[in-house]
Structure formats: structure tokens, C-alpha cells
Write a protein that holds these residues in place. Structure first.
Motif, PDB file in Angstrom:
ATOM      1  N   THR A  75       8.355  -6.711  15.759  1.00  0.00           N
ATOM      2  CA  THR A  75       6.675  -6.815  15.517  1.00  0.00           C
ATOM      3  C   THR A  75       6.271  -5.966  14.410  1.00  0.00           C
ATOM      4  O   THR A  75       6.939  -5.230  13.685  1.00  0.00           O
ATOM      5  N   GLU A  76       5.142  -6.408  14.035  1.00  0.00           N
ATOM      6  CA  GLU A  76       4.409  -5.429  12.848  1.00  0.00           C
ATOM      7  C   GLU A  76       4.703  -3.857  13.532  1.00  0.00           C
ATOM      8  O   GLU A  76       4.960  -3.147  12.582  1.00  0.00           O
ATOM      9  N   GLU A  77       4.102  -3.289  14.558  1.00  0.00           N
ATOM     10  CA  GLU A  77       4.344  -2.033  15.371  1.00  0.00           C
ATOM     11  C   GLU A  77       5.770  -1.466  15.116  1.00  0.00           C
ATOM     12  O   GLU A  77       6.024  -0.535  14.671  1.00  0.00           O
ATOM     13  N   GLN A  78       6.697  -2.477  15.477  1.00  0.00           N
ATOM     14  CA  GLN A  78       8.114  -1.669  15.359  1.00  0.00           C
ATOM     15  C   GLN A  78       8.477  -1.790  13.709  1.00  0.00           C
ATOM     16  O   GLN A  78       9.348  -0.772  13.505  1.00  0.00           O
ATOM     17  N   ALA A  79       7.901  -2.637  12.876  1.00  0.00           N
ATOM     18  CA  ALA A  79       8.305  -2.523  11.686  1.00  0.00           C
ATOM     19  C   ALA A  79       7.619  -1.292  10.912  1.00  0.00           C
ATOM     20  O   ALA A  79       8.216  -0.603  10.210  1.00  0.00           O
ATOM     21  N   GLU A  80       6.547  -1.098  11.536  1.00  0.00           N
ATOM     22  CA  GLU A  80       5.759   0.407  10.967  1.00  0.00           C
ATOM     23  C   GLU A  80       6.659   1.478  11.348  1.00  0.00           C
ATOM     24  O   GLU A  80       6.755   2.467  10.696  1.00  0.00           O
ATOM     25  N   ALA A  81       6.883   1.561  12.577  1.00  0.00           N
ATOM     26  CA  ALA A  81       7.775   2.614  13.319  1.00  0.00           C
ATOM     27  C   ALA A  81       8.695   3.124  12.566  1.00  0.00           C
ATOM     28  O   ALA A  81       9.272   4.012  12.426  1.00  0.00           O
ATOM     29  N   ALA A  82       9.226   1.880  12.006  1.00  0.00           N
ATOM     30  CA  ALA A  82      10.802   2.067  11.287  1.00  0.00           C
ATOM     31  C   ALA A  82      10.549   2.725   9.983  1.00  0.00           C
ATOM     32  O   ALA A  82      11.367   2.727   9.091  1.00  0.00           O
ATOM     33  N   GLY A  83       9.428   2.546   9.485  1.00  0.00           N
ATOM     34  CA  GLY A  83       9.135   2.916   8.010  1.00  0.00           C
ATOM     35  C   GLY A  83       9.020   1.705   7.241  1.00  0.00           C
ATOM     36  O   GLY A  83       9.349   2.146   5.637  1.00  0.00           O
ATOM     37  N   LEU A  84       9.003   0.549   7.435  1.00  0.00           N
ATOM     38  CA  LEU A  84       9.107  -0.479   6.525  1.00  0.00           C
ATOM     39  C   LEU A  84       7.631  -1.075   6.245  1.00  0.00           C
ATOM     40  O   LEU A  84       6.601  -0.959   6.991  1.00  0.00           O
ATOM     41  N   SER A  85       7.627  -1.898   5.238  1.00  0.00           N
ATOM     42  CA  SER A  85       6.524  -2.427   4.785  1.00  0.00           C
ATOM     43  C   SER A  85       5.801  -3.609   5.748  1.00  0.00           C
ATOM     44  O   SER A  85       6.731  -4.341   5.970  1.00  0.00           O
ATOM     45  N   PRO A  86       4.627  -3.495   6.031  1.00  0.00           N
ATOM     46  CA  PRO A  86       4.202  -4.617   6.728  1.00  0.00           C
ATOM     47  C   PRO A  86       4.140  -5.920   6.265  1.00  0.00           C
ATOM     48  O   PRO A  86       4.072  -6.174   5.064  1.00  0.00           O
ATOM     49  N   GLY A  87       4.175  -7.198   7.164  1.00  0.00           N
ATOM     50  CA  GLY A  87       3.843  -8.278   6.446  1.00  0.00           C
ATOM     51  C   GLY A  87       5.108  -9.060   6.111  1.00  0.00           C
ATOM     52  O   GLY A  87       5.037  -9.855   5.219  1.00  0.00           O
ATOM     53  N   HIS A  88       6.564  -8.525   6.331  1.00  0.00           N
ATOM     54  CA  HIS A  88       7.354  -9.465   5.907  1.00  0.00           C
ATOM     55  C   HIS A  88       8.287 -10.130   6.887  1.00  0.00           C
ATOM     56  O   HIS A  88       9.405 -10.429   6.375  1.00  0.00           O
ATOM     57  N   GLY A  89       7.828 -10.080   8.255  1.00  0.00           N
ATOM     58  CA  GLY A  89       8.577 -10.619   9.040  1.00  0.00           C
ATOM     59  C   GLY A  89      10.137 -10.279   9.281  1.00  0.00           C
ATOM     60  O   GLY A  89      11.091 -11.298   9.318  1.00  0.00           O
TER      61      GLY A  89
END
Length: 139
Positions: A75-89
């Protein structure tokens, strides 16, 4: 079998020949199924037919199997929590393990397009030259 004998909704035994010459079994006719079928040469498995192409003399079917490989979309929240750029699926791929670290098998459904000539009624004897692909870890 003949094209007119194959019914959508029925399950048949598919016997993949040992040789798949490209001239006869073109990737353009077999589509994405050509590569998986090349790994299944000399095997037999149940195929539930979902569509028949009378002109190409092929059947599209479902193959049930099991495997330990999974893909999970973040999810976008999980990606953000992992320090990844949002919106990349983002996706995580790997092996599902239980609490003891042992692989867990999950049901998997694969679609395959096969020539109708490879189909046999389930109740007929299996060709002695063909084997079950589960012994080689294909399902």
C-alpha cells in the motif's frame, strides 16, 4: 480429439508432446503459453476448458496447482513507511513461510492455450510415455 468434441466447462487430460517444433506450435498461436508448455513436455495434467478457438484449433483452459511463491502489492502507507517514493506500485515477491520457517503451499490457477489434439477424455488411460508434472515440481 476433434474441435467439435471439446466442450467449454468440461475438464480434459492434456498430454503435452515431448517435441514442440516452433514451425508447428508457433508462439504466435500459443501466445504466452508456449514457454510454460515447453517446460511441461512429456507430461499430462487436467485442463478445465474455458474457451475454444475453432479456427486455430486451440483450447484455452485453467490448470490448478500449488506453489510457495507469492507476490504482495504494498500500500502507499507501507511504501512510505519503508522510505520508498510514493506512487510507484511496489511489489514484494518471495516464498511464503509458516512460523517454523517451512514453505506454505497455496493454490494457484494458470491459464494455458493448447492445441485441441493434445486433449483426451479424463477417463481414458494415460499414455505410458507421459508422466505427472508434479513429480518434477511444475505445480
Amino acid at each position: 480429439m476433434r474441435t467439435k468434441d471439446v466442450e467449454v466447462g468440461q475438464t480434459y487430460r492434456c498430454e503435452v508432446p515431448f517435441s514442440l517444433p516452433v514451425r508447428r506450435y508457433r508462439p504466435t498461436t500459443m501466445g504466452d503459453s508456449w514457454w510454460p508448455l515447453s517446460r511441461l513436455r512429456g507430461t499430462h495434467f487436467p485442463l478445465a476448458v474455458v474457451d475454444v478457438d475453432a479456427a486455430a484449433r486451440t483450447a484455452l483452459g485453467l490448470v490448478m496447482g500449488a506453489g510457495t511463491r507469492i507476490t504482495v502489492e504494498l500500500t502507499e502507507e507501507q511504501a512510505e513507511a519503508a522510505g520508498l517514493s510514493p506512487g510507484h506500485g511496489y511489489q514484494v515477491r518471495g516464498t511464503l513461510l509458516d512460523a517454523d520457517g517451512e514453505p506454505v503451499e497455496l493454490p494457484q490457477v494458470t491459464t494455458l492455450t493448447v492445441p485441441i489434439r493434445w486433449l483426451r477424455p479424463v477417463e481414458t488411460p494415460v499414455s505410458p510415455s507421459h508422466h505427472d508434472p508434479t513429480f518434477r515440481g511444475f505445480h
